[in-house]
Design a protein around this motif. Structure first.
Motif, mmCIF file in Angstrom:
data_model
loop_
_atom_site.group_PDB
_atom_site.id
_atom_site.type_symbol
_atom_site.label_atom_id
_atom_site.label_comp_id
_atom_site.label_asym_id
_atom_site.label_seq_id
_atom_site.Cartn_x
_atom_site.Cartn_y
_atom_site.Cartn_z
ATOM 1 N N THR A 234 0.828 -1.181 -0.014
ATOM 2 C CA THR A 234 0.048 -0.036 -0.047
ATOM 3 C C THR A 234 0.575 1.034 -0.109
ATOM 4 O OG1 THR A 234 -1.429 -1.262 1.346
ATOM 5 C CG2 THR A 234 -2.081 1.026 1.055
ATOM 6 N N ASP A 235 2.096 1.268 0.648
ATOM 7 C CA ASP A 235 2.959 2.495 0.823
ATOM 8 C C ASP A 235 3.307 2.839 -0.912
ATOM 9 O OD1 ASP A 235 4.345 0.140 0.674
ATOM 10 O OD2 ASP A 235 5.962 0.795 2.020
ATOM 11 N N LYS A 236 3.559 1.649 -1.383
ATOM 12 C CA LYS A 236 3.974 1.907 -2.896
ATOM 13 C C LYS A 236 3.160 2.480 -3.802
ATOM 14 C CE LYS A 236 7.329 -0.473 -5.976
ATOM 15 N NZ LYS A 236 7.830 -1.940 -6.427
ATOM 16 N N VAL A 237 1.716 1.999 -3.652
ATOM 17 C CA VAL A 237 0.636 2.658 -4.074
ATOM 18 C C VAL A 237 0.570 4.177 -3.695
ATOM 19 C CG1 VAL A 237 -1.974 2.334 -4.308
ATOM 20 C CG2 VAL A 237 -0.659 0.175 -4.288
ATOM 21 N N PHE A 238 0.592 4.563 -2.717
ATOM 22 C CA PHE A 238 0.499 5.815 -2.337
ATOM 23 C C PHE A 238 1.664 6.638 -3.043
ATOM 24 C CE2 PHE A 238 -2.250 4.650 1.272
ATOM 25 C CZ PHE A 238 -3.148 5.956 1.322
ATOM 26 N N VAL A 239 2.693 6.144 -3.148
ATOM 27 C CA VAL A 239 3.936 6.892 -3.697
ATOM 28 C C VAL A 239 3.449 7.356 -5.131
ATOM 29 C CG1 VAL A 239 6.298 6.618 -4.647
ATOM 30 C CG2 VAL A 239 5.829 5.965 -2.380
ATOM 31 N N GLY A 240 2.782 6.327 -6.056
ATOM 32 C CA GLY A 240 2.456 6.399 -7.222
ATOM 33 C C GLY A 240 1.253 7.448 -7.421
ATOM 34 N N ILE A 241 0.413 7.456 -6.263
ATOM 35 C CA ILE A 241 -0.544 8.351 -6.425
ATOM 36 C C ILE A 241 -0.101 9.661 -6.189
ATOM 37 C CG2 ILE A 241 -2.669 9.218 -5.316
ATOM 38 C CD1 ILE A 241 -3.303 6.144 -4.677
ATOM 39 N N ILE A 242 0.766 9.885 -5.321
ATOM 40 C CA ILE A 242 1.352 11.082 -4.869
ATOM 41 C C ILE A 242 2.210 11.806 -6.048
ATOM 42 C CG2 ILE A 242 3.153 12.428 -3.653
ATOM 43 C CD1 ILE A 242 2.410 10.357 -1.198
ATOM 44 N N ILE A 243 2.969 10.893 -6.866
ATOM 45 C CA ILE A 243 3.756 11.308 -8.150
ATOM 46 C C ILE A 243 2.736 11.725 -9.154
ATOM 47 C CG2 ILE A 243 4.954 10.313 -10.069
ATOM 48 C CD1 ILE A 243 6.832 10.668 -7.831
ATOM 49 N N PHE A 244 1.629 10.989 -9.428
ATOM 50 C CA PHE A 244 0.669 11.500 -10.486
ATOM 51 C C PHE A 244 -0.006 12.976 -9.830
ATOM 52 C CE2 PHE A 244 -0.320 7.184 -11.788
ATOM 53 C CZ PHE A 244 0.032 7.550 -13.197
ATOM 54 N N GLY A 245 -0.239 12.811 -8.549
ATOM 55 C CA GLY A 245 -0.853 14.149 -8.040
ATOM 56 C C GLY A 245 0.059 15.603 -8.314
ATOM 57 N N VAL A 246 1.544 15.002 -7.930
ATOM 58 C CA VAL A 246 2.574 16.184 -7.912
ATOM 59 C C VAL A 246 2.957 16.678 -9.263
ATOM 60 C CG1 VAL A 246 4.719 16.820 -7.463
ATOM 61 C CG2 VAL A 246 3.552 15.458 -5.716
ATOM 62 N N VAL A 247 3.107 15.829 -10.437
ATOM 63 C CA VAL A 247 3.352 16.256 -11.568
ATOM 64 C C VAL A 247 2.167 16.697 -12.339
ATOM 65 C CG1 VAL A 247 4.090 15.155 -14.105
ATOM 66 C CG2 VAL A 247 5.109 14.135 -11.915
ATOM 67 N N GLY A 248 1.140 16.224 -11.995
ATOM 68 C CA GLY A 248 -0.015 16.913 -12.489
ATOM 69 C C GLY A 248 -0.332 18.444 -11.954
ATOM 70 N N LYS A 249 0.046 18.701 -11.001
ATOM 71 C CA LYS A 249 -0.205 20.006 -10.179
ATOM 72 C C LYS A 249 1.190 20.943 -11.010
ATOM 73 C CE LYS A 249 -0.843 23.381 -7.661
ATOM 74 N NZ LYS A 249 -1.882 24.553 -8.160
#
Length: 273
Positions: A234-249
């Motif tokens: 789950t921690d790795k899933v959160f890392v991927g989600i954060i990456i999408f959010g940060v790059v999108g922003k």
């Protein structure tokens, strides 16, 4: 008088800088509050680590993925796919949106079909793209291009059609050529709508990237998330989600910065204090 105006300029610049930093500070309050509460709940053991890992654990996983080079490798591939799809879909959208907005003939022939295709969800055409183009990079890029096409097309069309007719009458009196009408009248007036379309298309490109990377992919941030899900990381899933959010922003902020530079001649309502 000139001296007073000169003195006022740095003061105005200072005020803007203070407002900008204050806005950033206010924007960080809610995320920080959520992270603190999240850490407390995770540390207390009320929720399983598999369900909700702590922020510190996610940061640790983030660091390990960066050090190993795995994250950078996946991110580079995802950025390439999103950028290629956006450039393809956005480029065609700009051309067709401009033609349809400028010409009633093009509108009659093309716009009804475009509006019909716009209502088809990307998920609905995914199986068709797999059948036509296989599971290679081409199918992923085309799916992203399909999804990112319509926001920019619609906004380009609306931007051109929202140009004040009185300006065309003035251009007619001044005997502007067609090229001059396009460059001096239509493009500056429609630019705000076009930039909004670019922001929306970039956002959609990132959303459709996840779907594209589920199509038999063996690389990319979307693949990394799905692979981590299978092993309950789950921690790795959160890392991927954060990456999408940060790059999108970041991409959205770049377009907003472009808006401020290209549309600084406009005076718009910015909200009340």
């Amino acid at each position: 008088m000139v001296r007073a105006q000169a003195l006022n300029k740095p003061i105005a610049g200072g005020k803007k800088a203070k407002k900008s930093s204050a806005a950033w500070g206010k924007g960080l309050v809610f995320p920080l509050l959520v992270i603190i509460i999240w850490q407390i709940v995770s540390s207390s053991g009320l929720v399983s680590v598999t369900v909700l890992p702590s922020p510190l654990q996610i940061v640790s996983t983030f660091y390990q993925l960066i050090i190993s080079g795995v994250l950078l490798e996946h991110l580079q591939i995802s950025i390439y796919r999103a950028a290629a799809g956006f450039l393809l879909g956005g480029g065609i959208a700009l051309i067709l949106g401009f033609l349809v907005g400028f010409s009633k003939q093009f509108e009659s022939y093309l716009d009804p079909t475009m509006q019909m295709l716009r209502t088809i969800p990307s998920l609905a055409v995914t199986p068709l793209f797999i059948l036509w183009f296989g599971l290679d990079e081409l199918s992923k890029i085309l799916l992203i291009a399909f999804a990112s096409f319509f926001p920019l097309y619609v906004n380009t069309y609306n931007g051109i059609r929202s140009v004040d007719m009185k300006l065309f009458e003035v251009a007619q009196v001044l005997e502007f050529s067609r090229w001059k009408k396009v460059t001096k009248l239509i493009l500056p007036s429609a630019l705000g709508h076009i930039l909004v379309g670019i922001r929306l298309s970039l956002g959609i490109a990132w959303l459709s990237l996840v779907v594209a990377e589920l199509m038999g992919s063996s690389s990319g941030v979307g693949y990394m998330i799905m692979d981590a899900r299978q092993f309950s990381q789950t921690d790795k899933v959160f890392v991927g989600i954060i990456i999408f959010g940060v790059v999108g922003k970041l991409t959205d902020s770049l377009v907003r910065l472009l808006e401020k530079k290209l549309l600084k001649w406009q005076t718009n309502f910015e909200g009340v204090e």
